[in-house]
Design a protein around this motif. Sequence first.
Motif, PDB file in Angstrom:
ATOM      1  N   HIS A 141      21.778 122.703 -56.529  1.00 17.94           N
ATOM      2  CA  HIS A 141      20.836 123.127 -57.555  1.00 17.94           C
ATOM      3  C   HIS A 141      20.341 121.922 -58.337  1.00 17.94           C
ATOM      4  CE1 HIS A 141      19.040 125.424 -60.816  1.00 17.94           C
ATOM      5  NE2 HIS A 141      19.306 126.542 -60.159  1.00 17.94           N
ATOM      6  N   ALA A 142      19.047 121.921 -58.653  1.00 17.83           N
ATOM      7  CA  ALA A 142      18.460 120.768 -59.346  1.00 17.83           C
ATOM      8  C   ALA A 142      18.954 120.621 -60.778  1.00 17.83           C
ATOM      9  CB  ALA A 142      16.939 120.876 -59.330  1.00 17.83           C
ATOM     10  N   SER A 143      19.312 121.728 -61.434  1.00 17.93           N
ATOM     11  CA  SER A 143      19.653 121.635 -62.855  1.00 17.93           C
ATOM     12  C   SER A 143      20.989 122.273 -63.224  1.00 17.93           C
ATOM     13  CB  SER A 143      18.534 122.278 -63.693  1.00 17.93           C
ATOM     14  OG  SER A 143      18.301 123.612 -63.281  1.00 17.93           O
ATOM     15  N   ILE A 144      21.828 122.582 -62.221  1.00 12.45           N
ATOM     16  CA  ILE A 144      23.173 123.118 -62.457  1.00 12.45           C
ATOM     17  C   ILE A 144      24.135 122.442 -61.487  1.00 12.45           C
ATOM     18  CG2 ILE A 144      24.603 125.194 -62.627  1.00 12.45           C
ATOM     19  CD1 ILE A 144      22.055 126.865 -62.765  1.00 12.45           C
ATOM     20  N   ALA A 145      25.354 122.134 -61.935  1.00 12.53           N
ATOM     21  CA  ALA A 145      26.368 121.520 -61.071  1.00 12.53           C
ATOM     22  C   ALA A 145      27.761 121.919 -61.571  1.00 12.53           C
ATOM     23  CB  ALA A 145      26.217 120.000 -61.064  1.00 12.53           C
ATOM     24  N   PRO A 146      28.717 122.051 -60.635  1.00  6.11           N
ATOM     25  CA  PRO A 146      28.599 121.987 -59.170  1.00  6.11           C
ATOM     26  C   PRO A 146      28.030 123.288 -58.611  1.00  6.11           C
ATOM     27  CG  PRO A 146      30.871 122.436 -59.771  1.00  6.11           C
ATOM     28  CD  PRO A 146      30.119 122.256 -61.057  1.00  6.11           C
ATOM     29  N   TYR A 147      26.929 123.148 -57.915  1.00  4.99           N
ATOM     30  CA  TYR A 147      26.202 124.312 -57.405  1.00  4.99           C
ATOM     31  C   TYR A 147      25.597 123.913 -56.064  1.00  4.99           C
ATOM     32  CZ  TYR A 147      23.447 128.655 -58.007  1.00  4.99           C
ATOM     33  OH  TYR A 147      22.905 129.917 -57.893  1.00  4.99           O
ATOM     34  N   GLY A 148      26.334 124.197 -54.986  1.00  2.61           N
ATOM     35  CA  GLY A 148      25.875 123.839 -53.659  1.00  2.61           C
ATOM     36  C   GLY A 148      27.023 123.861 -52.675  1.00  2.61           C
ATOM     37  N   PRO A 149      26.794 123.487 -51.414  1.00  6.35           N
ATOM     38  CA  PRO A 149      27.823 123.554 -50.386  1.00  6.35           C
ATOM     39  C   PRO A 149      28.743 122.331 -50.397  1.00  6.35           C
ATOM     40  CG  PRO A 149      25.737 122.876 -49.414  1.00  6.35           C
ATOM     41  CD  PRO A 149      25.470 123.145 -50.861  1.00  6.35           C
ATOM     42  N   PHE A 150      30.021 122.583 -50.170  1.00  7.36           N
ATOM     43  CA  PHE A 150      31.017 121.516 -50.083  1.00  7.36           C
ATOM     44  C   PHE A 150      31.822 121.706 -48.805  1.00  7.36           C
ATOM     45  CE2 PHE A 150      29.928 121.709 -54.512  1.00  7.36           C
ATOM     46  CZ  PHE A 150      29.977 120.395 -54.948  1.00  7.36           C
ATOM     47  N   ARG A 151      31.986 120.618 -48.057  1.00  9.63           N
ATOM     48  CA  ARG A 151      32.729 120.654 -46.807  1.00  9.63           C
ATOM     49  C   ARG A 151      34.220 120.717 -47.100  1.00  9.63           C
ATOM     50  NH1 ARG A 151      30.548 121.233 -41.751  1.00  9.63           N
ATOM     51  NH2 ARG A 151      28.918 119.773 -42.349  1.00  9.63           N
ATOM     52  N   CYS A 152      34.930 121.556 -46.347  1.00 12.11           N
ATOM     53  CA  CYS A 152      36.377 121.685 -46.495  1.00 12.11           C
ATOM     54  C   CYS A 152      37.088 120.977 -45.350  1.00 12.11           C
ATOM     55  CB  CYS A 152      36.779 123.153 -46.549  1.00 12.11           C
ATOM     56  SG  CYS A 152      36.139 124.020 -48.005  1.00 12.11           S
ATOM     57  N   GLY A 153      38.416 120.988 -45.409  1.00 16.54           N
ATOM     58  CA  GLY A 153      39.199 120.233 -44.437  1.00 16.54           C
ATOM     59  C   GLY A 153      39.061 120.714 -43.014  1.00 16.54           C
ATOM     60  N   ASP A 154      38.664 121.972 -42.815  1.00 20.06           N
ATOM     61  CA  ASP A 154      38.507 122.498 -41.457  1.00 20.06           C
ATOM     62  C   ASP A 154      37.092 122.323 -40.915  1.00 20.06           C
ATOM     63  OD1 ASP A 154      37.235 124.289 -43.104  1.00 20.06           O
ATOM     64  OD2 ASP A 154      38.179 126.086 -42.274  1.00 20.06           O
ATOM     65  N   GLY A 155      36.247 121.598 -41.663  1.00 13.98           N
ATOM     66  CA  GLY A 155      34.880 121.364 -41.214  1.00 13.98           C
ATOM     67  C   GLY A 155      33.900 122.441 -41.624  1.00 13.98           C
ATOM     68  N   GLN A 156      34.377 123.577 -42.146  1.00 14.00           N
ATOM     69  CA  GLN A 156      33.507 124.630 -42.651  1.00 14.00           C
ATOM     70  C   GLN A 156      33.145 124.350 -44.111  1.00 14.00           C
ATOM     71  OE1 GLN A 156      32.464 127.158 -40.498  1.00 14.00           O
ATOM     72  NE2 GLN A 156      33.495 125.801 -39.045  1.00 14.00           N
ATOM     73  N   SER A 157      32.097 125.013 -44.592  1.00 16.11           N
ATOM     74  CA  SER A 157      31.619 124.747 -45.948  1.00 16.11           C
ATOM     75  C   SER A 157      31.694 125.990 -46.822  1.00 16.11           C
ATOM     76  CB  SER A 157      30.174 124.234 -45.928  1.00 16.11           C
ATOM     77  OG  SER A 157      30.108 122.959 -45.333  1.00 16.11           O
ATOM     78  N   VAL A 158      31.940 125.757 -48.109  1.00 14.82           N
ATOM     79  CA  VAL A 158      31.893 126.786 -49.134  1.00 14.82           C
ATOM     80  C   VAL A 158      30.808 126.402 -50.136  1.00 14.82           C
ATOM     81  CG1 VAL A 158      33.120 127.813 -51.090  1.00 14.82           C
ATOM     82  CG2 VAL A 158      34.282 127.530 -48.899  1.00 14.82           C
ATOM     83  N   HIS A 159      29.978 127.367 -50.473  1.00 16.08           N
ATOM     84  CA  HIS A 159      28.878 127.128 -51.411  1.00 16.08           C
ATOM     85  C   HIS A 159      29.320 127.583 -52.798  1.00 16.08           C
ATOM     86  CE1 HIS A 159      24.345 126.611 -51.713  1.00 16.08           C
ATOM     87  NE2 HIS A 159      24.726 126.918 -52.951  1.00 16.08           N
ATOM     88  N   LEU A 160      29.445 126.633 -53.722  1.00 14.80           N
ATOM     89  CA  LEU A 160      29.810 126.943 -55.100  1.00 14.80           C
ATOM     90  C   LEU A 160      28.569 127.283 -55.914  1.00 14.80           C
ATOM     91  CD1 LEU A 160      32.361 124.081 -55.921  1.00 14.80           C
ATOM     92  CD2 LEU A 160      32.865 126.437 -55.251  1.00 14.80           C
ATOM     93  N   ALA A 161      28.740 128.117 -56.944  1.00 14.20           N
ATOM     94  CA  ALA A 161      27.657 128.436 -57.875  1.00 14.20           C
ATOM     95  C   ALA A 161      28.245 128.522 -59.282  1.00 14.20           C
ATOM     96  CB  ALA A 161      26.968 129.737 -57.487  1.00 14.20           C
ATOM     97  N   VAL A 162      28.704 127.377 -59.780  1.00 16.35           N
ATOM     98  CA  VAL A 162      29.370 127.303 -61.090  1.00 16.35           C
ATOM     99  C   VAL A 162      28.299 127.126 -62.160  1.00 16.35           C
ATOM    100  CG1 VAL A 162      31.009 126.017 -62.492  1.00 16.35           C
ATOM    101  CG2 VAL A 162      31.462 126.383 -60.053  1.00 16.35           C
ATOM    102  N   GLN A 163      28.023 128.192 -62.919  1.00 15.23           N
ATOM    103  CA  GLN A 163      26.868 128.190 -63.820  1.00 15.23           C
ATOM    104  C   GLN A 163      27.211 128.034 -65.298  1.00 15.23           C
ATOM    105  OE1 GLN A 163      23.563 130.951 -62.464  1.00 15.23           O
ATOM    106  NE2 GLN A 163      25.326 132.014 -61.589  1.00 15.23           N
ATOM    107  N   ASN A 164      28.476 128.133 -65.649  1.00 13.22           N
ATOM    108  CA  ASN A 164      28.819 128.011 -67.060  1.00 13.22           C
ATOM    109  C   ASN A 164      30.172 127.327 -67.217  1.00 13.22           C
ATOM    110  OD1 ASN A 164      30.914 130.108 -66.899  1.00 13.22           O
ATOM    111  ND2 ASN A 164      29.191 131.553 -66.767  1.00 13.22           N
ATOM    112  N   ASP A 165      30.546 127.042 -68.464  1.00 11.95           N
ATOM    113  CA  ASP A 165      31.752 126.262 -68.715  1.00 11.95           C
ATOM    114  C   ASP A 165      33.027 127.032 -68.377  1.00 11.95           C
ATOM    115  OD1 ASP A 165      30.129 124.207 -69.567  1.00 11.95           O
ATOM    116  OD2 ASP A 165      30.267 124.750 -71.693  1.00 11.95           O
ATOM    117  N   GLY A 166      33.010 128.362 -68.549  1.00 12.86           N
ATOM    118  CA  GLY A 166      34.175 129.147 -68.183  1.00 12.86           C
ATOM    119  C   GLY A 166      34.454 129.077 -66.692  1.00 12.86           C
ATOM    120  N   GLN A 167      33.406 129.216 -65.881  1.00 13.16           N
ATOM    121  CA  GLN A 167      33.564 129.106 -64.434  1.00 13.16           C
ATOM    122  C   GLN A 167      34.015 127.702 -64.040  1.00 13.16           C
ATOM    123  OE1 GLN A 167      29.706 130.306 -63.001  1.00 13.16           O
ATOM    124  NE2 GLN A 167      30.030 132.482 -63.486  1.00 13.16           N
TER     125      GLN A 167
END
Length: 392
Positions: free
Chosen positions: A226-252
Amino acid sequence: MQPLEGTTVLAVEQAVAVPYATRLLADLGARVIKVERPGGGDFARGYDTACGTVSSYFAWVNLGKESITLDLKHPDGRAVLDRLLERADVVLCNLSPAAAGRLGLTADALRAERPGLIVGELSGYGEQGPYAGRKAYDALIQSEAGLIELTGEGEVTGRAGISVADIAAGVQLHAAVLAALLRKGRTGEGATLRLTLLEALAEWMHQPMLYATGTGNIPPRTGAHHASIAPYGPFRCGDGQSVHLAVQNDGQWRRLCAVTGQRELAEDPRFTTVAGRVAARPELHAELQPAFDRTSAAELLAALDAADVPAARTRTVLDLAEHPQLEVRDRWAEVPVPDNRTVRMLRPPVDDSGSAWTPGTVPDLGEHTDLVLDWLGYHPEEINNLRQTGVV
């Protein structure tokens, strides 16, 4: 009873935008009669061979329609079209403005004869202005509307992976037709509906345009992040698959840090606000990545779900075809396509408690010509003559 049962839509169409609008009308029970050129038909039929003798594009946007071949330039072909126009409730056309004008298929011409008709015209840029005569295809409109310049990563731009300009136009035309039919039911008035591909996509570009004009800054290209939110996007994991995070606020954000075992990051001055995390995005990603490297995508997603941190799997379109949520919700149907085949396609996404959807067929070229001509009152000998002269 389906909502549009008894409504006849005449579609002088090709490619994606108007065919998608009429496909949506067919899903609601309208009888959609698609006029195609003898010999070749809608050129989208041949985009690929993913669905037997028709393309994936054609199968997707022409489900549930009737196909009639008709030479609109032949006097007898025009006579058939005139009979169709007499029986139609809605006429939708995406011929070029010049071609529609030569054939007398403009909204002004049609509604001069039948004021109660609902006519929708789609063009690339409209009939006036410096772009009036310019070709307009989906990728070109994505470029003109700023979407391609906004999409990609770093210095690399990218086209959206689907025909988003065509889809935007089709959805908006479909909604406008429904509104016009509602108004006609109340007042008896017809309607002229005009839209352009550029304006349809420009509507969807409002948010980044407002951001850019309000701040003086064009949102940066950040790939799938995401251009204006982070961490918000795909992250590679140890098995080569990816998880897409969408952390939009401080609690998350704090809960994510607990999941990764990095509670100290939640208090790091660089990362305590959304704006700070965006400004320090490279450092943020570098801090998080070692934790993702130590786990699999499935394990991480399970932990994020348990902690109420928004996330998803990053799937391919082949994965989508086997998505467990779509399967358990019974979203699939076997749809007949030409060449005696069936293709597994999705049901319409809106379930209507008042009517049941059953899949129609994807029509072969001219498959319903005789059926439609018979409905218009043509005798078998007349139909045979139309075939002999190449009108149909």
